[in-house]
Design an enzyme around this catalytic site. Structure first.
Site, short mmCIF file in Angstrom:
data_model
loop_
_atom_site.label_atom_id
_atom_site.label_comp_id
_atom_site.label_asym_id
_atom_site.label_seq_id
_atom_site.Cartn_x
_atom_site.Cartn_y
_atom_site.Cartn_z
N ARG A 1 0.77 -1.21 -0.18
CA ARG A 1 0.07 -0.05 -0.10
C ARG A 1 0.92 1.23 0.10
NH1 ARG A 1 -3.37 -2.97 -1.55
NH2 ARG A 1 -5.45 -3.30 -0.89
N GLU B 1 -4.77 6.88 -4.94
CA GLU B 1 -4.95 6.10 -6.30
C GLU B 1 -6.52 6.32 -6.59
OE1 GLU B 1 -3.93 2.13 -5.00
OE2 GLU B 1 -1.70 2.68 -5.13
N HIS C 1 -1.09 0.02 -9.77
CA HIS C 1 -1.70 -1.00 -8.91
C HIS C 1 -2.17 -2.04 -9.67
CE1 HIS C 1 -3.74 -1.16 -4.69
NE2 HIS C 1 -3.66 -2.51 -5.21
N1 LIG Z 1 -0.56 -4.57 -5.18
C1 LIG Z 1 -1.60 -5.48 -5.26
O1 LIG Z 1 -2.07 -5.81 -6.34
C2 LIG Z 1 -1.78 -6.23 -3.93
C3 LIG Z 1 -2.45 -7.52 -4.06
C4 LIG Z 1 -2.81 -8.22 -2.84
C5 LIG Z 1 -2.62 -7.62 -1.53
N2 LIG Z 1 -1.69 -6.46 -1.56
C6 LIG Z 1 -1.36 -5.81 -0.37
O2 LIG Z 1 -0.43 -6.75 0.28
C7 LIG Z 1 -0.54 -6.75 1.80
C8 LIG Z 1 -0.33 -8.28 2.29
O3 LIG Z 1 -1.16 -9.17 1.85
P1 LIG Z 1 -0.95 -10.57 2.30
O4 LIG Z 1 -1.94 -11.40 1.59
O5 LIG Z 1 0.30 -11.11 2.53
O6 LIG Z 1 -1.88 -10.52 3.85
P2 LIG Z 1 -1.62 -11.32 5.20
O7 LIG Z 1 -2.62 -10.83 6.04
O8 LIG Z 1 -1.41 -12.90 4.54
O9 LIG Z 1 0.03 -10.75 5.57
C9 LIG Z 1 0.25 -9.78 6.52
C10 LIG Z 1 1.60 -10.05 7.11
O10 LIG Z 1 1.83 -8.74 7.50
C11 LIG Z 1 2.20 -8.91 9.02
N3 LIG Z 1 2.25 -7.35 9.62
C12 LIG Z 1 1.23 -6.57 10.10
N4 LIG Z 1 1.79 -5.52 10.63
C13 LIG Z 1 2.80 -5.47 10.41
C14 LIG Z 1 3.78 -4.55 10.88
N5 LIG Z 1 3.64 -3.42 11.46
N6 LIG Z 1 5.16 -4.92 10.44
C15 LIG Z 1 5.52 -5.88 9.74
N7 LIG Z 1 4.46 -7.03 9.36
C16 LIG Z 1 3.25 -6.65 9.93
C17 LIG Z 1 1.02 -9.75 9.49
O11 LIG Z 1 1.43 -10.23 10.81
C18 LIG Z 1 1.08 -10.67 8.34
O12 LIG Z 1 2.01 -11.67 8.70
C19 LIG Z 1 -2.25 -6.59 1.77
O13 LIG Z 1 -2.64 -6.18 2.80
C20 LIG Z 1 -2.53 -5.55 0.70
O14 LIG Z 1 -2.52 -4.35 1.14
C21 LIG Z 1 -1.55 -5.53 -2.77
O1 LIG Z 2 -5.40 -5.77 -1.83
C1 LIG Z 2 -5.60 -6.31 -2.79
O2 LIG Z 2 -6.11 -7.43 -3.07
C2 LIG Z 2 -5.30 -5.44 -4.07
O3 LIG Z 2 -5.03 -4.08 -3.82
C3 LIG Z 2 -6.27 -5.63 -5.06
O4 LIG Z 2 -7.46 -4.76 -4.93
#
Ligand SMILES: NC(=O)c1ccc[n+]([C@@H]2O[C@H](COP(=O)([O-])OP(=O)(O)OC[C@H]3O[C@@H](n4cnc5c(N)ncnc54)[C@H](O)[C@@H]3O)[C@@H](O)[C@H]2O)c1
Ligand SMILES: O=C(O)[C@H](O)CO
Length: 316
Positions: A233, A262, A283
């Site tokens: 993010r 965004e 994104h």
């Molecule tokens: N760009 C994209 O298209 C896209 C797609 C999917 C997800 N995302 C982003 O990726 C992030 C992670 O996704 P995920 O599926 O791995 O989520 P997830 O919930 O499986 O993992 C997130 C991890 O971050 C850890 N965390 C929380 N606070 C933290 C901190 N202060 N410092 C370090 N680690 C911390 C949590 O303990 C967890 O292990 C989502 O929150 C989303 O914002 C982006």
């Molecule tokens: O968090 C997510 O899954 C991505 O940003 C797509 O919306």
């Protein structure tokens, strides 16, 4: 009365959705401005939002709301505390982008470490034709194999990123949470990890604890040739500090799939400059066809599960 479902930003999911099992009323909007959210959710029991914010004020203004189906993994746009206080279920999408997001991050790492943009610009400018040797050198090239990747966030995507990186011969370290008083086994203290990194890749959620996780002090800890990758993010990174670090050469480059605002309708300081070591994508790490379909199918499953009285992927 059939449950009324309102999708606030249908255009964010450009594919066909599976039919829901339960009978329902469906209303969808291409997108929804902040000022229109409460009005559109007035009679809704279920709201679907990918990126449209649902605030405490909206929760108060929408007495019928029982569930928010987040059409994404990230849920930073939803006021979870207000939902919890009102007993509104919030469900998100999990584990759908385990290939897409790491692949996108890897693409940014490769492009930056191998100086893809610099060499493309040079070739287009005719610099290869003028070279004295069979090849043309203008920027130092670093292999990913043997380099140290520091991952922040060890959830689904952080672990998937680690797997891909290890397969390429990278040395993977997980950073402990910033300011943590103890360091868990398998993690490296946050500041120390930044100093060891050739590449830092962010995979944690955006919340009050992680906003501006990477700011001036953290960028100063990184090596001068290290690169920062953010596919999580935009708010995790202080954009003004990043711009300064790139311009001053404090870090080697940055690859961003996300920005604080965004779409960046009001502009963005990082979009105003052209640097060969700054790559910004709009994104789209999640937007591979298969990956997006997995998200869409899980979204329908989450709503079906809620309507059947067995909610899945609940956040509150
Ligand atoms: N760009 C994209 O298209 C896209 C797609 C999917 C997800 N995302 C982003 O990726 C992030 C992670 O996704 P995920 O599926 O791995 O989520 P997830 O919930 O499986 O993992 C997130 C991890 O971050 C850890 N965390 C929380 N606070 C933290 C901190 N202060 N410092 C370090 N680690 C911390 C949590 O303990 C967890 O292990 C989502 O929150 C989303 O914002 C982006
Ligand atoms: O968090 C997510 O899954 C991505 O940003 C797509 O919306």
């Amino acid at each position: 009365m059939l449950p009324r479902i309102v999708f606030l930003d249908r255009d964010s999911l450009p594919l066909t959705l599976l039919p829901l099992k339960a009978k329902h009323q469906w209303q969808e909007y291409a997108n929804t401005a902040a000022a229109d959210v409460a009005g559109r959710l007035q009679n809704a029991e279920i709201a679907i939002s990918n990126k449209v914010p649902i605030t405490a004020a909206t929760i108060t203004a929408c007495p019928n709301l029982k569930m928010i189906a987040v059409a994404a993994t990230g849920y930073n746009q939803i006021d979870l505390a207000a939902c919890k206080a009102r007993g509104i279920r919030v469900c998100n999408i999990r584990d759908y982008a385990l290939s897409g997001v790491p692949e996108h991050a890897l693409m940014l790492m490769l492009a930056l470490r191998r100086q893809l943009l610099t060499y493309r610009i040079d070739v287009l400018a005719g610099k290869w034709q003028q070279a004295q040797s069979f090849c043309h050198f203008s920027a130092p090239i670093q292999d990913l194999a043997g380099s140290t990747l520091v991952i922040v966030g060890s959830g689904a995507l952080g672990q998937a990123m680690a797997g891909l990186a290890r397969a390429l011969g990278m040395h993977v370290l997980f950073a402990e949470r910033k300011n943590a008083s103890v360091t868990r086994e398998g993690y490296i203290p946050f500041n120390q990890a930044l100093g060891l990194a050739d590449i830092v890749s962010l995979h944690c959620p955006l919340n009050t604890e992680t906003r501006h996780l990477i700011a001036e002090a953290e960028l100063a800890l990184m090596k001068n040739d290290a690169v920062l990758i953010n596919t999580a993010r935009g708010g995790l990174v202080d954009e003004a500090a990043l711009l300064k670090a790139l311009q001053a050469g404090y870090i080697g480059g940055a690859g961003l799939d996300v920005l604080i605002e965004e779409p960046p309708r009001n502009g963005n300081i990082l979009l105003d400059i052209e640097l060969p070591n700054l790559i910004i994508t709009p994104h789209i790490a999640w937007a591979g066809r298969f990956t997006m379909q997995q998200l869409a199918d899980q979204l329908i499953h989450n709503i079906d599960a809620f309507l059947a009285g067995e909610p899945s992927n609940t956040l509150v």
